[in-house]
Design a protein around this motif. Structure first.
Motif, PDB file in Angstrom:
ATOM      1  N   ASP A 295       0.808  -1.226   0.000  1.00 48.38           N
ATOM      2  CA  ASP A 295       0.000   0.000   0.000  1.00 48.38           C
ATOM      3  C   ASP A 295       0.838   1.270   0.000  1.00 48.38           C
ATOM      4  OD1 ASP A 295      -2.521  -0.971  -0.370  1.00 48.38           O
ATOM      5  OD2 ASP A 295      -3.004  -1.097   1.771  1.00 48.38           O
TER       6      ASP A 295
ATOM      7  N   ARG B 265      -3.018  -0.259  -6.472  1.00 45.57           N
ATOM      8  CA  ARG B 265      -3.227  -1.705  -6.651  1.00 45.57           C
ATOM      9  C   ARG B 265      -2.808  -2.198  -8.036  1.00 45.57           C
ATOM     10  NH1 ARG B 265      -8.806  -3.463  -3.634  1.00 45.57           N
ATOM     11  NH2 ARG B 265      -8.239  -2.694  -1.578  1.00 45.57           N
TER      12      ARG B 265
ATOM     13  N   HIS C  88       1.101  -4.278  -6.148  1.00 46.90           N
ATOM     14  CA  HIS C  88       0.265  -5.430  -5.810  1.00 46.90           C
ATOM     15  C   HIS C  88       0.491  -6.572  -6.815  1.00 46.90           C
ATOM     16  CE1 HIS C  88      -1.611  -2.467  -3.266  1.00 46.90           C
ATOM     17  NE2 HIS C  88      -2.371  -3.397  -2.714  1.00 46.90           N
TER      18      HIS C  88
ATOM     19  N   ASP D 100      -6.527  -8.196  -0.514  1.00 48.13           N
ATOM     20  CA  ASP D 100      -7.012  -7.219  -1.491  1.00 48.13           C
ATOM     21  C   ASP D 100      -7.679  -7.873  -2.698  1.00 48.13           C
ATOM     22  OD1 ASP D 100      -6.340  -5.105   0.088  1.00 48.13           O
ATOM     23  OD2 ASP D 100      -4.749  -4.331  -1.208  1.00 48.13           O
TER      24      ASP D 100
ATOM     25  N   THR E 141     -11.439  -8.034  -2.402  1.00 43.24           N
ATOM     26  CA  THR E 141     -12.243  -6.810  -2.495  1.00 43.24           C
ATOM     27  C   THR E 141     -12.777  -6.658  -3.920  1.00 43.24           C
ATOM     28  OG1 THR E 141     -10.351  -5.407  -3.053  1.00 43.24           O
ATOM     29  CG2 THR E 141     -10.874  -5.653  -0.704  1.00 43.24           C
TER      30      THR E 141
ATOM     31  N   THR F 261     -13.958  -2.766   1.888  1.00 40.87           N
ATOM     32  CA  THR F 261     -13.073  -2.334   2.966  1.00 40.87           C
ATOM     33  C   THR F 261     -13.904  -1.720   4.084  1.00 40.87           C
ATOM     34  OG1 THR F 261     -11.276  -1.925   1.417  1.00 40.87           O
ATOM     35  CG2 THR F 261     -11.151  -0.791   3.536  1.00 40.87           C
TER      36      THR F 261
END
Length: 160
Positions: free
Chosen positions: A40, A66, A70, A106, A109, A131
């Protein structure tokens, strides 16, 4: 996912790995927390993004959120850099495990992650959550229970 859930996932995953390996528990778990927060860095509002605001803004401007941080590519590069900086496998493995735990959370999500960056495919699980949702709170509680279950053995071993 929120920063505290990422931290708990880093602790839970590395605490679990400690049970089955000879890595230094303190180094592995500490590195796992760092790894759980590191992806992040691309978000200036994140725990790590607030600490390294300029770096965070630059990474976000170049790559977005992201995407690169990521990805498997970022994970690989971080492990190579750490391998040049330290020979302690506990640190390298801990950071890698923490980053992987971050990616998994993540990917759960709605936005998902670009795990295969620079290929612009968003990868996410079929069932997702938001989130800060009550589902995330349940995940946090489950991760905490994992830490308590495996963490008691680490504490007992260090005392005895």
């Amino acid at each position: 996912m929120t920063g505290k859930t990422h931290v708990m996932a880093g602790i839970a995953s590395t605490t679990t790995v400690v049970q089955f390996t000879e890595y230094d528990p303190l180094l592995l778990i500490t590195a796992g927390v760092v790894g759980a927060l590191l992806p992040d860095i691309c978000h200036s509002g994140s725990k790590i993004g607030r600490r390294f605001r300029i770096v965070s803004k630059i990474i976000n401007r170049v790559f977005g959120h992201r995407t690169f941080t990521h990805s498997i590519l970022f994970l690989f590069l971080i492990c190579i850099i750490l391998g040049k900086l330290t020979s302690d496998k506990s640190i390298i493995v801990g950071v890698a495990i923490g980053m992987i735990s971050h990616y998994i959370l993540d990917a759960a999500t709605k936005k998902g992650i670009q795990l295969l960056y620079p290929i612009k495919w968003n990868i996410r699980f079929p069932i997702t959550t938001r989130t800060g949702s009550s589902t995330e709170k349940i995940i946090f509680i489950l991760l905490t229970l994992i830490v308590l279950y495996f963490g008691k053995d680490i504490v007992l071993e260090s005392i005895l």
